[in-house]
Design a protein around this motif. Structure first.
Motif, PDB file in Angstrom:
ATOM      1  N   ASP A  41      -8.970   0.248  -0.299  1.00  0.00           N
ATOM      2  CA  ASP A  41      -9.368  -0.273   1.132  1.00  0.00           C
ATOM      3  C   ASP A  41      -8.662   0.191   2.182  1.00  0.00           C
ATOM      4  N   TYR A  42      -7.314   0.328   2.119  1.00  0.00           N
ATOM      5  CA  TYR A  42      -6.617   0.901   3.400  1.00  0.00           C
ATOM      6  C   TYR A  42      -6.716   2.192   3.411  1.00  0.00           C
ATOM      7  N   THR A  45      -9.698   2.862   5.439  1.00  0.00           N
ATOM      8  CA  THR A  45      -9.698   2.355   6.725  1.00  0.00           C
ATOM      9  C   THR A  45      -8.806   3.358   7.663  1.00  0.00           C
ATOM     10  N   TYR A  82      -7.310  -7.523  11.330  1.00  0.00           N
ATOM     11  CA  TYR A  82      -8.566  -8.057  10.418  1.00  0.00           C
ATOM     12  C   TYR A  82      -8.527  -9.492  10.217  1.00  0.00           C
TER      13      TYR A  82
END
Length: 176
Positions: A41-42, A45, A82
């Motif tokens: 996920d990072y 991102t 977030y």
């Protein structure tokens, strides 16, 4: 309208610098961040932040902006949190590095390609040194909500550690 359909030199410069920025960001994310964290996920991102910040800065480079506005824009992107999850210091640091590299690569129009290469190599070298296990000993930490209150006393620490090892499957070396 006064805007040319295509400016070949500018387009080539955009594509070259974009590719260079993407390569540097990918090296940092793939070989330093992802190697230790394995967080897709990072990874996603950070790569998209790199693309977005670079293109934003590169394309706005021709717009006359005050330095305060540019730094404010940089600060806004640098302080993003977030709402769905707390972002750790490590992830925020990598996000800041990716933003910084993208801004440098997007704004450094008067710098030679050698200067850009050396600047980006310094970033990669610094990250490599700091992420090296030989330089800084890293111990992963995890916050655990624990319900066995009777084990949370100094004299029962060995039992607490053994229970945590069983439950988590991790090698627990210290509790606090």
């Amino acid at each position: 309208m006064g805007i040319p359909l295509i400016e070949t030199d500018n387009l080539i410069m955009l594509l070259f610098r974009f590719g260079f920025n993407l390569l540097i960001s990918w090296i940092i994310i793939q070989f330093f961040y992802y190697k230790k964290s394995c967080r897709r996920d990072y990874y996603f991102t950070f790569m998209l932040f790199s693309v977005t910040i670079f293109l934003l800065i590169f394309l706005l480079n021709n717009v006359n902006m005050e330095m305060g506005f540019a730094l404010g824009l940089f600060a806004i992107f640098g302080m993003i949190k977030y709402r769905t999850e707390a972002v750790s210091i490590r992830e925020m640091t990598y996000l800041f590095v990716i933003i910084g590299i993208s801004v440098i690569n997007g704004l450094a129009m008067s710098a030679s390609f050698a200067e850009l290469l050396v600047t980006n190599a310094i970033f990669i070298g610094a990250i490599w040194v700091l992420e090296s296990v030989k330089i800084l000993k890293h111990t992963a930490t995890k916050l655990i909500l624990y319900e066995k209150i009777q084990l949370i006393v100094p004299e029962k620490e060995p039992e607490l550690i053994e229970d945590l090892k069983k439950r988590t499957g991790l090698n627990i070396t210290k509790v606090q």
